[in-house]
Each structure stands twice: as C-alpha cells, then as structure tokens.
Write a protein that holds these residues in place. Structure first.
Motif, mmCIF file in Angstrom:
data_model
loop_
_atom_site.group_PDB
_atom_site.id
_atom_site.type_symbol
_atom_site.label_atom_id
_atom_site.label_comp_id
_atom_site.label_asym_id
_atom_site.label_seq_id
_atom_site.Cartn_x
_atom_site.Cartn_y
_atom_site.Cartn_z
ATOM 1 N N ARG A 51 -18.120 -26.790 -43.375
ATOM 2 C CA ARG A 51 -16.991 -26.617 -44.290
ATOM 3 C C ARG A 51 -16.102 -25.538 -43.687
ATOM 4 N NH1 ARG A 51 -20.680 -29.653 -45.860
ATOM 5 N NH2 ARG A 51 -21.590 -29.752 -47.941
ATOM 6 N N ALA A 52 -14.821 -25.799 -43.585
ATOM 7 C CA ALA A 52 -13.933 -24.791 -43.012
ATOM 8 C C ALA A 52 -13.784 -23.605 -43.954
ATOM 9 C CB ALA A 52 -12.573 -25.402 -42.695
ATOM 10 N N ALA A 70 -10.443 -29.425 -39.156
ATOM 11 C CA ALA A 70 -11.877 -29.241 -39.380
ATOM 12 C C ALA A 70 -12.634 -30.407 -38.758
ATOM 13 C CB ALA A 70 -12.172 -29.163 -40.879
ATOM 14 N N SER A 71 -13.475 -30.099 -37.782
ATOM 15 C CA SER A 71 -14.313 -31.156 -37.201
ATOM 16 C C SER A 71 -15.539 -31.409 -38.078
ATOM 17 C CB SER A 71 -14.744 -30.782 -35.780
ATOM 18 O OG SER A 71 -15.435 -29.543 -35.766
ATOM 19 N N GLU A 73 -17.403 -31.714 -42.066
ATOM 20 C CA GLU A 73 -17.214 -32.690 -43.135
ATOM 21 C C GLU A 73 -16.081 -32.336 -44.090
ATOM 22 O OE1 GLU A 73 -20.032 -34.970 -46.377
ATOM 23 O OE2 GLU A 73 -20.337 -32.838 -46.022
ATOM 24 N N ARG A 74 -15.843 -31.033 -44.333
ATOM 25 C CA ARG A 74 -14.893 -30.638 -45.371
ATOM 26 C C ARG A 74 -13.958 -29.549 -44.872
ATOM 27 N NH1 ARG A 74 -19.350 -30.407 -50.368
ATOM 28 N NH2 ARG A 74 -20.386 -32.336 -49.740
ATOM 29 N N ALA A 75 -12.688 -29.626 -45.317
ATOM 30 C CA ALA A 75 -11.724 -28.584 -44.970
ATOM 31 C C ALA A 75 -11.715 -27.490 -46.035
ATOM 32 C CB ALA A 75 -10.333 -29.184 -44.790
ATOM 33 N N ALA A 94 -9.980 -33.378 -42.026
ATOM 34 C CA ALA A 94 -11.432 -33.186 -41.970
ATOM 35 C C ALA A 94 -12.115 -34.514 -41.690
ATOM 36 C CB ALA A 94 -11.947 -32.585 -43.267
ATOM 37 N N ALA A 98 -10.855 -33.678 -47.156
ATOM 38 C CA ALA A 98 -9.875 -32.622 -46.902
ATOM 39 C C ALA A 98 -9.939 -31.576 -48.002
ATOM 40 C CB ALA A 98 -8.473 -33.207 -46.785
ATOM 41 N N GLY A 119 -8.330 -37.586 -44.396
ATOM 42 C CA GLY A 119 -9.790 -37.633 -44.380
ATOM 43 C C GLY A 119 -10.264 -39.034 -44.675
#
Length: 230
Positions: A51-52, A70-71, A73-75, A94, A98, A119
């Motif tokens: 998660r970013a 974000a590489s 799962e979640r931004a 993401a 996103a 996303g």
C-alpha cells in the motif's frame, strides 16, 4: 525541511500542511495517522510497498496535488476507523485499488475530486455504511485479463449499506468489466444520478479475506474450481 515524508508526518501537528518539494520513492507503507494535509505540489510518490499510503485512525486528512505510482496493490488505503478523507487533484495508479476503504473503516466519508485514478477495482469499498463521493474526476478500470471482471467503482460483499455517488466523472472500462458493481446488500452506486452501467452480483466465491463476485450463477459455476463454495 525534512529528508523523508515519514519524518515530516511524525513531526506535523493536527491541522498542519506538509508540502513536498521533490519527487520521492518509498518501499515502505507511508502512514498518515493524524488530521493533516499532504500537499504534493505536483510532485510524484513512487511506491513499491503493498500500500503506498495508509490513512489510519485519522479524521480530517487531505491528500492533494500528488501523483502516486504504486506497483503494489493499493495507492490510498483508508483503514482503522478513519473518516472525512479528501482526495483532491490526485493522479493515482495501482495494481488493483487506486482508492480503497477497508473493512476496518466502517462509516467513513471519502471525497474524491479533480482526480485521475487507474486500477482494476479502481475505487473499492469493503466497509459498511461508507459514503464515497466522486466529482469532476477520471476513473479508468484498466482490465487486461481475459477471464476475471472488475469495475471502476466497486462495493464488496462486506460493504452493506455503502454508497458511491459519482457526478461529472468520466468512467472508462476495458474488457468485460463494468462501470460499477454492487456485491452487497443495501448498497448503491449512482453515476450522474443513474444506475446505468452498474451491475449487481448474485453470487460470490471466497478466497481467504477476499470475495470474487459474479453477476450470474452460470458464470460462478464456470469459474469455480473443485472443492470451492459458491
């Protein structure tokens, strides 16, 4: 000035504004746990963490004018009883969500405005009685998978009583995905006052803490593997 965003957040007091003055990269989750404003000033956060950004145990957080790549799962992930989160002028991409409102943030209110989000389940809600409003934004469900279907706006099975209201927002989906999907009881998604383009799930298969929903029983049976429960 600070040499890391984490240090700036730790130092900031309620109501203060953190302004970026350069692009940053992070391999760790950035946690915002107090009512502050993160002003990206047009700079970029590149994150390789799962998660970013986690907004955790905070009410009154604003994230603005920031690009998030974000590489993971979640931004932006809203968790742990957080509410009153504003996402303004954010460009976020993401691998899946996103913006996500996790099950631990029941009753949250999230406002997304002037933002560009990409996303799979791009804006996803997995908590009860959440209100997400999306205004003057662009949402892309970038689904390149041949089998699984996603949606630009999604209410998960657990999101009973939650609402996503989108107005003046351009929503684009690839593949067989939907503009919106409702997988819960008493949940609604409206796009410019209409439910056109929004599908309702009739069945799901549970995978650990996640549930994959289907709009027909036939589709669920075709997807199910031996031993699974629909």
């Amino acid at each position: 000035t600070f040499t890391s965003l984490e240090e700036a957040i730790a130092k900031a007091e309620a109501g203060e504004v953190i302004e970026l003055i350069n692009n940053i990269s992070s391999s760790e989750i950035i946690v915002i746990n107090k009512p502050i404003t993160l002003d990206g000033n047009g700079y970029k956060l590149t994150s390789s963490a799962a998660r970013a950004i986690n907004v955790s145990e905070a009410s009154g957080v604003t994230i603005k004018d920031l690009t998030i790549v974000a590489s993971g799962e979640r931004a932006i992930n809203v968790i742990n009883n957080s509410t009153d989160v504003v996402i303004d002028g954010v460009v976020a991409q993401a691998a899946n969500y996103a913006v996500n409102v996790a099950g631990s943030a029941a009753g949250a209110k999230v406002t997304i405005v002037n933002s560009d989000l990409t996303g799979l389940n791009t804006v996803n809600v997995a908590a009860k009685n959440v209100l997400v409003t999306v205004k003057d934004s662009t949402i892309l469900c970038d689904d390149q998978t041949p089998v699984e279907n996603y949606s630009a706006l999604a209410l998960a099975v657990e999101a009973e009583g939650s609402k996503i209201i989108a107005t003046n927002t351009a929503i684009t989906v690839n593949g067989d995905s939907a503009k919106g999907s409702v997988g819960c009881e008493n949940g609604t998604i409206t796009i410019d006052g209409s439910e056109s383009g929004v599908v309702k799930a009739v069945a799901y298969i549970s995978y650990g803490n996640n549930a994959y929903t289907f709009t027909s029983l036939e589709e669920a049976i075709a997807k199910a593997e031996a031993g699974e429960v629909i």
